[in-house]
Design an enzyme around this catalytic site. Structure first.
Site, mmCIF file in Angstrom:
data_model
loop_
_atom_site.group_PDB
_atom_site.id
_atom_site.type_symbol
_atom_site.label_atom_id
_atom_site.label_comp_id
_atom_site.label_asym_id
_atom_site.label_seq_id
_atom_site.Cartn_x
_atom_site.Cartn_y
_atom_site.Cartn_z
ATOM 1 C CG HIS A 26 -3.063 6.244 -4.240
ATOM 2 N ND1 HIS A 26 -1.968 5.646 -4.808
ATOM 3 C CD2 HIS A 26 -4.138 5.490 -4.578
ATOM 4 C CE1 HIS A 26 -2.355 4.571 -5.492
ATOM 5 N NE2 HIS A 26 -3.656 4.446 -5.351
ATOM 6 N NE ARG A 49 -7.559 4.657 -1.908
ATOM 7 C CZ ARG A 49 -7.722 5.122 -3.149
ATOM 8 N NH1 ARG A 49 -8.404 4.431 -4.045
ATOM 9 N NH2 ARG A 49 -7.215 6.299 -3.481
ATOM 10 C CG ASP A 63 -7.478 -2.088 17.313
ATOM 11 O OD1 ASP A 63 -8.527 -2.754 17.376
ATOM 12 O OD2 ASP A 63 -6.333 -2.582 17.454
ATOM 13 C CD GLN A 126 -10.003 0.644 -3.876
ATOM 14 O OE1 GLN A 126 -9.474 1.256 -2.958
ATOM 15 N NE2 GLN A 126 -9.840 0.999 -5.138
ATOM 16 C CD GLU A 128 -7.624 -0.906 -6.993
ATOM 17 O OE1 GLU A 128 -7.834 0.242 -7.414
ATOM 18 O OE2 GLU A 128 -7.112 -1.140 -5.884
#
Length: 231
Positions: A26, A49, A63, A126, A128
């Site tokens: 986001h 995230r 990595d 997550q 959600e």
């Protein structure tokens, strides 16, 4: 972390927080910025995230030396398995290069690198979506998933809830917490402030992402302004 500036990671490390999550879903944070964040983080674990459960961004940030990933919208056991396939060398799907930061730029023993990477990475999936609630036991029973992480904002939206206090959202959070307990899986949640933590601890939730760099800055700026004009 919403702001693509590695200096903030340094400050948060000095503050002594347990870990930080760079939000590449986001916020405008790309791999180059994650690279800088991990490089300066020192002992502060940096999770990322990622935008989704596509294997490439998961493997890529690992990595770079990220401690782990937070993967949004895991709706089924198949989605959770896809996360594992993307993250773990032992499963045979993740691409391998020994020259990355996580492999100490090619100086690490190859077998030691792969073994350490699989052992030490942290995976948050997550929960959600309403669809995920129907698959909770299947998801929670998968070994090597570290945390069932509740995204309350998206979960509320998916369930058609009127707000954070909607009983349907609270029931869903309790259901997820109980699934974690049944399967020995840690459960986490995003909270806007530390005051919200105690109630979730009572449910057995033990991992908290609390606020963001933006909310910290905004809250302190508002406090300064209130104090400056008080009295």
């Amino acid at each position: 972390m919403k702001t693509p500036a590695f200096h903030i990671i340094e400050l948060l490390g000095i503050a002594g927080l347990d870990f930080v999550v760079a939000d590449a879903e986001h916020a405008p944070i790309d791999n180059g910025q994650v690279d800088n964040m991990v490089a300066v983080a020192g002992v502060l674990p940096v999770l990322v995230r990622v935008p989704g459960n596509d294997p490439m961004p998961i493997a890529s940030v690992l990595d770079l030396g990220a401690t782990g990933v937070v993967v949004p919208h895991v709706r089924s056991a198949d989605d959770a398995v896809a996360v594992l396939d993307a993250a773990d060398f032992a499963r045979g799907s993740r691409g391998f290069s020994p020259s990355v930061r996580a492999g100490r730029f090619g100086t690490d023993n190859v077998e030691a690198f792969r073994s350490r990477a699989d052992k030490e990475r942290v995976l948050f999936v997550q929960i959600e979506d309403g669809e995920a609630l129907e698959q909770l036991d299947a998801i929670a029973s998968i070994d090597d998933i570290d945390v069932l992480f509740i995204g309350p904002a998206d979960l509320a939206l998916s369930l058609g809830c009127s707000g954070a206090d909607d009983p349907r959202l609270q029931d869903a959070i309790t259901t997820i917490a109980k699934a974690g307990q049944r399967h020995g899986r840690a459960v986490g949640i995003f909270v806007g402030s530390v005051e919200a933590i105690a109630a979730y601890r009572a449910l057995g939730i033990s991992v908290f992402i609390c606020g963001s760099d933006q909310s910290f800055l905004l809250a302190e700026a508002r406090r300064v302004k209130r104090s400056a004009f008080a009295g």
